[in-house]
Design a protein around this motif. Structure first.
Motif, short mmCIF file in Angstrom:
data_model
loop_
_atom_site.label_atom_id
_atom_site.label_comp_id
_atom_site.label_asym_id
_atom_site.label_seq_id
_atom_site.Cartn_x
_atom_site.Cartn_y
_atom_site.Cartn_z
N ALA A 74 0.84 -1.21 0.00
CA ALA A 74 0.00 0.00 0.00
C ALA A 74 0.87 1.25 0.00
N SER B 128 2.70 1.63 -3.31
CA SER B 128 1.86 2.04 -4.43
C SER B 128 1.62 3.54 -4.39
N ALA B 129 1.69 4.12 -3.20
CA ALA B 129 1.56 5.58 -3.11
C ALA B 129 2.76 6.28 -3.75
N LYS C 6 -8.71 -4.24 3.79
CA LYS C 6 -8.86 -3.47 2.55
C LYS C 6 -9.01 -1.98 2.83
N ALA C 7 -9.81 -1.68 3.83
CA ALA C 7 -10.03 -0.28 4.16
C ALA C 7 -8.72 0.35 4.62
N TYR D 167 -5.76 -0.53 3.78
CA TYR D 167 -4.92 -0.37 2.60
C TYR D 167 -5.18 0.98 1.94
N SER D 168 -6.46 1.27 1.70
CA SER D 168 -6.70 2.52 0.97
C SER D 168 -6.47 3.75 1.83
N ILE D 169 -6.74 3.65 3.11
CA ILE D 169 -6.46 4.80 3.98
C ILE D 169 -4.96 5.10 3.96
N THR E 212 -2.66 4.25 1.66
CA THR E 212 -2.20 4.79 0.38
C THR E 212 -2.53 6.27 0.26
N SER E 213 -3.76 6.61 0.60
CA SER E 213 -4.13 8.00 0.38
C SER E 213 -3.42 8.92 1.37
N ARG F 289 0.05 9.41 -0.03
CA ARG F 289 -0.01 10.30 -1.20
C ARG F 289 -0.16 11.74 -0.78
#
Ligand code: ADP
Ligand code: MG
Length: 603
Positions: A267, A270-271, A312-313, A315-317, A319-320, A323
């Motif tokens: 994660a 990927s950022a 999953k949640a 992961y996206s937290i 990454t963002s 970023r």
């Protein structure tokens, strides 16, 4: 038939459990340091001898233990940290399985000295392979000291399985760093073979990172800070341009416990996608706080792996958040650390293409040869030897070069920017380019150039050896000889003409062309040393290691005045490299400032 099931004696059960918990000296370090932290210590010292083979000692000023607790602490499933199964889901302390001390004592000789503040006398216990051989009162300082000797003395297979001291020491350092990074509020000291490696004062996270990894991290990191209903994220990430080829500065903590989780590592990476080169790794120090009931830390005995309910949640937290942190830093450089240096220049944007100045070069000219070049086919002006000329001539030379270039630039249709090139503090080459300016570190750049050249030659096996007039006898240690045998053929391909001489020495008759005859013994040893550090699959990595070592050795020094030609030549060679931006060790070779960057600094 009689019943055949028997209960294993404790000492055997402990030894089996030890296999899970204690894999190497570093595992002991981790358990002991964590116990000291759990005991509320504010100062913890770790003393290591021979990478833990001879001694591992942890001394703390924590709560200490009563005599009964001291004795009990070695029992399996003896813990002061949980009392009912339900507690397992609310764990915030480090340990809780109550098997670390039992496991360590099963496979080593452990001496414990401990005293609570309220007691007058402390307790001294020696436990050897799960047997208490000594227990007596002792007068000692408040707190606890564990000494672990003769690790795996009763499991030769384990002992033989240990890697070289270097490797084991690296593991110990890693564990030390992880604990130190989670507890800046605790002071730590680390010594190895009586040499002080770290003395980390009580501080905050930022300073702890700097104290561990060097002040240079001050402007390499940007803060990350994100709070959601599921998790809270805090910490620092390395700016993309400081990503390294080497992994190792990736720290991910959950509820202040170091964990490994490839999914979340992914994660973060990927950022950074498209911001850093392939095979480079960003540094990160990320601290995630999450309700303990939403994770299961118990799935791995050494507790570096955990499972999340909301993977999953998260992961996206993650990454963002990363970023966002990178994005913020791109707009404004971080002015986060108190120690911020007063002159804060904007680094080049990651992956912004740096245009090579389009320069004409005399291909036959070797900028670093000691011999003064007499034939100069490409340039019309006279050459001055950089080493021998006085200040006066230096100025004259500058002038002359400038003039010559201006006139040359007309007929050669070189763009104006190409003529602006000068050396700063005998170390940096400053060059104007169309979009702004680049500053090149001459030594770092030269390392990259040499590295690629030598590596190419090695890979083509087209190296040249030069014979020594006086063959050199080099004494080596027994472990050096072992390594030497392994890389013998590779060394010969590299251009070392060697013969074994006696048991512990070699005779060097010839050396690689690049090496030169001076210092070749030092270099020879350095290559063996580097090979030892990378002893896994050494022959696959040999060329790269050798090229790196030779390049580091031969690169032009930081304090060398370069002529205009030499600078030009260096730049053009640098930009002919496959990866001109970093040294083989991952240090930057150049920094770019666009005119925009410059303007911004003054607006
Ligand atoms: P755990 O940490 O999982 O409880 P350990 O085997 O590591 O199990 O330690 C057993 C017990 O010994 C701990 O719960 C604690 O009560 C005590 N103990 C261990 N190390 C220390 C220390 N440095 N200071 C005080 N108490 C300690
Ligand atoms: Mg413990």
């Amino acid at each position: 038939m009689a019943d055949i099931i028997k209960l294993l004696p404790d000492s055997v059960a402990n030894q089996i459990a030890a296999g899970e918990v204690v894999q190497r000296p570093a595992s002991v370090v981790k358990e002991l340091l964590e116990n000291s932290v759990d005991a509320g210590a504010t100062e913890i010292s770790l003393n290591v001898i021979d990478a833990g083979r001879t001694l591992l000692q942890v001394i703390d000023n924590g709560c200490g233990m009563s005599t009964t607790d001291a004795r009990l602490s070695f029992e399996r499933h003896a813990t002061s940290k949980i009392s009912k199964a339900q507690d397992l889901f609310q764990i915030r302390s480090k340990g809780f399985r109550g098997e670390a001390l039992a496991s360590i004592a099963a496979v080593a000789h452990v001496a414990l000295k401990t005293k609570r503040r309220e007691d007058e006398l402390g307790t001294y216990i020696i436990n050897e392979g799960s047997k208490v051989t000594t227990q007596e009162p002792v007068s000692c300082a408040n707190g606890t000291s564990f000494s672990v000797k003769n690790l795996f003395y009763n499991i030769p297979a384990r002992r033989n399985f240990l890697k070289s001291n270097n490797v084991e020491w690296k593991h110990i350092l890693e564990e030390f760093e992880r604990v130190a990074l989670t507890h800046p509020e605790v002071g730590f000291e680390l010594t190895h073979n009586a040499e002080q490696i770290f003395k980390l004062p009580i501080s905050n996270l930022k300073l702890r990172i700097l104290n561990l990894f060097g002040d240079k991290y001050n402007n390499r990191l940007v803060p990350i800070d994100e709070s959601t209903s599921i998790v809270t994220l805090k910490g620092y990430i390395g700016k993309p341009e400081y990503a390294k080829k080497k992994r190792g500065e990736q720290f991910f903590f959950v509820n202040n416990r170091f964990i490994k989780n490839n999914y979340l590592h992914h994660a973060i990476n990927s950022a950074f996608h498209q911001l850093i080169e392939k095979n480079y790794h960003p540094s990160y120090f990320i601290y995630m706080d999450i309700d303990p009931s939403r994770i299961d830390v118990n799935i791995h005995p050494t507790k570096t792996e955990i499972k999340f309910d909301d993977e999953k949640a998260i992961y996206s937290i993650l990454t963002s958040a990363v970023r966002q942190a990178i994005g913020k830093h791109n707009i404004a450089p971080s002015i986060d650390f108190e120690q911020e240096t007063s002159f804060n220049v904007l680094p080049p944007k990651a992956h912004q293409e740096v245009k090579a100045p389009n320069i004409r070069v005399n291909k036959n000219y070797n900028p670093f040869s000691e011999i003064k070049q007499t034939q100069n086919t490409d340039f019309t002006f006279d050459e001055f030897d950089s080493e021998e000329e006085s200040e006066l001539i230096f100025h004259k030379e500058d002038e002359q070069q400038a003039i010559t270039f201006e006139s040359k630039s007309e007929n050669q249709e070189l763009s104006d920017s190409n003529t602006k090139l000068f050396q700063l503090h005998q170390r940096y080459i400053v060059s104007q380019i169309k979009s702004g300016v680049i500053i090149v570190d001459q030594r770092q750049a030269h390392k990259r150039i040499l590295f690629e050249k030598i590596l190419k030659r090695l890979n083509r096996q087209s190296t040249v050896s030069q014979q020594l007039i006086f063959p050199l006898t080099i004494e080596l240690s027994a472990t050096d000889i072992v390594m030497l045998k392994e890389i013998w053929d590779s060394l010969r391909t590299l251009g070392f003409d060697i013969e074994q001489f006696g048991k512990n020495s070699v005779v060097v008759n010839g050396v690689p062309y690049e090496v030169g005859t001076e210092n070749c013994d030092v270099l020879f040893k350095e290559i063996i040393h580097q090979a030892k550090q990378n002893s896994n699959n050494i022959n696959q990595k040999f060329n790269e290691i050798a090229a790196k070592t030779l390049a580091n050795n031969d690169a032009v020094s930081k304090n060398k005045k370069l002529t205009f030609d030499e600078m030009e030549h260096l730049l053009s060679e640098l930009f002919a490299c496959e990866n001109p931006y970093y040294t083989p060790n991952g240090k930057p070779t150049l920094k770019q400032f666009t005119t925009e960057d410059l303007n911004k600094m003054f607006d």
